[in-house]
Design a protein around this motif. Structure first.
Motif, PDB file in Angstrom:
ATOM      1  N   ALA A   9      -2.301  24.867 -18.774  1.00 30.04           N
ATOM      2  CA  ALA A   9      -1.563  23.477 -18.544  1.00 30.04           C
ATOM      3  C   ALA A   9      -1.947  22.621 -19.937  1.00 30.04           C
ATOM      4  O   ALA A   9      -0.846  21.765 -20.041  1.00 30.04           O
ATOM      5  CB  ALA A   9      -3.346  22.910 -18.279  1.00 30.04           C
ATOM      6  N   ARG A  10      -2.707  23.347 -20.958  1.00 31.06           N
ATOM      7  CA  ARG A  10      -2.581  22.694 -22.172  1.00 31.06           C
ATOM      8  C   ARG A  10      -0.651  23.208 -22.880  1.00 31.06           C
ATOM      9  O   ARG A  10      -0.189  22.132 -24.293  1.00 31.06           O
ATOM     10  CB  ARG A  10      -3.160  23.519 -23.372  1.00 31.06           C
ATOM     11  CG  ARG A  10      -4.638  22.263 -22.892  1.00 31.06           C
ATOM     12  CD  ARG A  10      -5.904  22.154 -23.863  1.00 31.06           C
ATOM     13  NE  ARG A  10      -5.600  24.226 -24.149  1.00 31.06           N
ATOM     14  CZ  ARG A  10      -6.658  24.719 -25.116  1.00 31.06           C
ATOM     15  NH1 ARG A  10      -8.028  24.001 -25.508  1.00 31.06           N
ATOM     16  NH2 ARG A  10      -7.175  25.665 -24.912  1.00 31.06           N
ATOM     17  N   VAL A  11      -0.212  24.369 -22.639  1.00 36.87           N
ATOM     18  CA  VAL A  11       0.454  24.968 -22.924  1.00 36.87           C
ATOM     19  C   VAL A  11       1.820  24.347 -22.844  1.00 36.87           C
ATOM     20  O   VAL A  11       1.814  24.054 -21.525  1.00 36.87           O
ATOM     21  CB  VAL A  11       0.840  26.482 -22.932  1.00 36.87           C
ATOM     22  CG1 VAL A  11       1.871  27.130 -23.674  1.00 36.87           C
ATOM     23  CG2 VAL A  11      -0.439  26.853 -24.014  1.00 36.87           C
ATOM     24  N   SER A  12       2.825  23.806 -23.761  1.00 37.64           N
ATOM     25  CA  SER A  12       4.119  23.180 -22.920  1.00 37.64           C
ATOM     26  C   SER A  12       4.933  24.125 -22.119  1.00 37.64           C
ATOM     27  O   SER A  12       5.000  25.511 -22.191  1.00 37.64           O
ATOM     28  CB  SER A  12       4.891  22.713 -24.030  1.00 37.64           C
ATOM     29  OG  SER A  12       5.630  23.278 -24.828  1.00 37.64           O
ATOM     30  N   ALA A  13       5.590  23.888 -21.508  1.00 34.73           N
ATOM     31  CA  ALA A  13       7.362  23.862 -20.645  1.00 34.73           C
ATOM     32  C   ALA A  13       7.996  25.144 -21.378  1.00 34.73           C
ATOM     33  O   ALA A  13       8.028  25.783 -21.303  1.00 34.73           O
ATOM     34  CB  ALA A  13       8.175  23.806 -20.036  1.00 34.73           C
ATOM     35  N   GLY A  14       8.221  24.691 -22.959  1.00 39.48           N
ATOM     36  CA  GLY A  14       8.810  25.163 -23.815  1.00 39.48           C
ATOM     37  C   GLY A  14       8.474  25.663 -24.644  1.00 39.48           C
ATOM     38  O   GLY A  14       9.082  27.022 -25.086  1.00 39.48           O
ATOM     39  N   ARG A  16       6.129  27.941 -23.475  1.00 38.31           N
ATOM     40  CA  ARG A  16       5.954  28.923 -21.899  1.00 38.31           C
ATOM     41  C   ARG A  16       7.689  29.719 -22.212  1.00 38.31           C
ATOM     42  O   ARG A  16       7.625  30.793 -22.257  1.00 38.31           O
ATOM     43  CB  ARG A  16       5.835  28.844 -20.758  1.00 38.31           C
ATOM     44  CG  ARG A  16       4.308  28.296 -20.776  1.00 38.31           C
ATOM     45  CD  ARG A  16       3.966  28.188 -19.146  1.00 38.31           C
ATOM     46  NE  ARG A  16       4.442  26.963 -18.549  1.00 38.31           N
ATOM     47  CZ  ARG A  16       3.786  25.656 -18.964  1.00 38.31           C
ATOM     48  NH1 ARG A  16       2.959  25.721 -19.359  1.00 38.31           N
ATOM     49  NH2 ARG A  16       4.686  25.054 -17.935  1.00 38.31           N
ATOM     50  N   ALA A  17       8.696  29.040 -22.505  1.00 42.62           N
ATOM     51  CA  ALA A  17      10.021  29.450 -22.291  1.00 42.62           C
ATOM     52  C   ALA A  17      10.288  30.342 -23.305  1.00 42.62           C
ATOM     53  O   ALA A  17      10.367  31.654 -23.144  1.00 42.62           O
ATOM     54  CB  ALA A  17      10.683  28.521 -21.433  1.00 42.62           C
ATOM     55  N   ARG A  62       0.770  31.604 -26.182  1.00 46.55           N
ATOM     56  CA  ARG A  62      -0.463  30.548 -26.382  1.00 46.55           C
ATOM     57  C   ARG A  62      -0.453  29.298 -26.738  1.00 46.55           C
ATOM     58  O   ARG A  62      -1.524  28.300 -26.914  1.00 46.55           O
ATOM     59  CB  ARG A  62      -1.425  31.512 -26.554  1.00 46.55           C
ATOM     60  CG  ARG A  62      -1.388  32.783 -26.050  1.00 46.55           C
ATOM     61  CD  ARG A  62      -2.565  33.594 -26.863  1.00 46.55           C
ATOM     62  NE  ARG A  62      -4.370  33.130 -27.199  1.00 46.55           N
ATOM     63  CZ  ARG A  62      -4.428  33.418 -26.395  1.00 46.55           C
ATOM     64  NH1 ARG A  62      -5.034  33.578 -25.419  1.00 46.55           N
ATOM     65  NH2 ARG A  62      -5.866  32.487 -26.661  1.00 46.55           N
ATOM     66  N   GLY A  63       0.431  28.674 -27.074  1.00 47.20           N
ATOM     67  CA  GLY A  63       0.942  27.177 -27.908  1.00 47.20           C
ATOM     68  C   GLY A  63       1.002  27.539 -29.286  1.00 47.20           C
ATOM     69  O   GLY A  63       0.991  25.886 -29.631  1.00 47.20           O
ATOM     70  N   GLY A  64       0.932  28.274 -29.516  1.00 45.87           N
ATOM     71  CA  GLY A  64       0.959  28.287 -31.436  1.00 45.87           C
ATOM     72  C   GLY A  64       2.157  27.166 -31.801  1.00 45.87           C
ATOM     73  O   GLY A  64       2.960  27.363 -31.292  1.00 45.87           O
ATOM     74  N   SER A  65       2.008  27.939 -32.974  1.00 44.61           N
ATOM     75  CA  SER A  65       3.972  27.780 -33.926  1.00 44.61           C
ATOM     76  C   SER A  65       4.074  28.171 -33.950  1.00 44.61           C
ATOM     77  O   SER A  65       4.300  29.289 -34.200  1.00 44.61           O
ATOM     78  CB  SER A  65       3.577  26.775 -35.168  1.00 44.61           C
ATOM     79  OG  SER A  65       4.273  26.629 -35.800  1.00 44.61           O
ATOM     80  N   PRO A  66       5.932  27.150 -33.200  1.00 44.07           N
ATOM     81  CA  PRO A  66       7.373  28.544 -33.218  1.00 44.07           C
ATOM     82  C   PRO A  66       7.328  29.043 -34.713  1.00 44.07           C
ATOM     83  O   PRO A  66       8.386  29.729 -34.451  1.00 44.07           O
ATOM     84  CB  PRO A  66       8.113  27.706 -31.928  1.00 44.07           C
ATOM     85  CG  PRO A  66       7.436  26.398 -32.871  1.00 44.07           C
ATOM     86  CD  PRO A  66       6.094  26.168 -32.508  1.00 44.07           C
TER      87      PRO A  66
END
Length: 150
Positions: A9-14, A16-17, A62-66
């Motif tokens: 829920a905390r991880v953005s769709a971006g 995840r994609a 997992r929501g980390g920096s890209p």
């Protein structure tokens, strides 16, 4: 299960994609390795690329920096282009003694294009999420002008 749901829920769709897309790119590297013959050196290089890609992809997923994914995909895309055109330290990849011929070049250019797409996606995500990073209570708000010394 609840922890996994709250993380998702905390991880953005971006995130995840981009994470899923780059994991697919790592799988493409393994597929190329399985389908086309490579020397031991290039096999190890492809495995290292796939492992690096999975590491960066998992972090983003997992929501980390890209940013690490951005750097990795830029280097990988440039490396694939260098192999196709025969830059000095990549000349053996498509030479007469290579395990595969020039028919492999379009596949590599396609992977390079995918790497650059991931790179641009990571740049976009980095820029898009830059303003949404929560700041600590002891950090000044950058939107407010700095106080002048008395």
């Amino acid at each position: 299960m609840a922890a996994a749901t709250s993380l998702t829920a905390r991880v953005s769709a971006g995130h995840r994609a981009l994470g899923i897309g780059s994991l697919c790119l790592a799988a493409a590297h393994l597929l190329v390795l399985a389908v086309l013959p490579h020397t031991l050196w290039w096999t190890l290089a492809l495995l290292a690329m796939a492992v690096w890609c999975v590491k960066c992809s998992w972090c983003v997923l997992r929501g980390g920096s890209p940013m690490s994914l951005l750097v990795m995909s830029a280097l990988m895309g440039a490396s694939h282009v260098a192999m196709v055109i025969g830059m000095p330290w990549f000349t053996g990849h498509h030479g007469a003694h290579a395990g595969h011929g020039t028919h492999h070049a379009p596949v590599m250019l396609g992977i390079a294009a995918a790497e650059f797409l991931v790179m641009f996606g990571a740049a976009w995500l980095s820029r898009h999420t830059a303003g949404s990073v929560p700041r600590r209570a002891d950090q000044p708000d950058s939107s407010e002008p700095a106080a002048l010394p008395a």
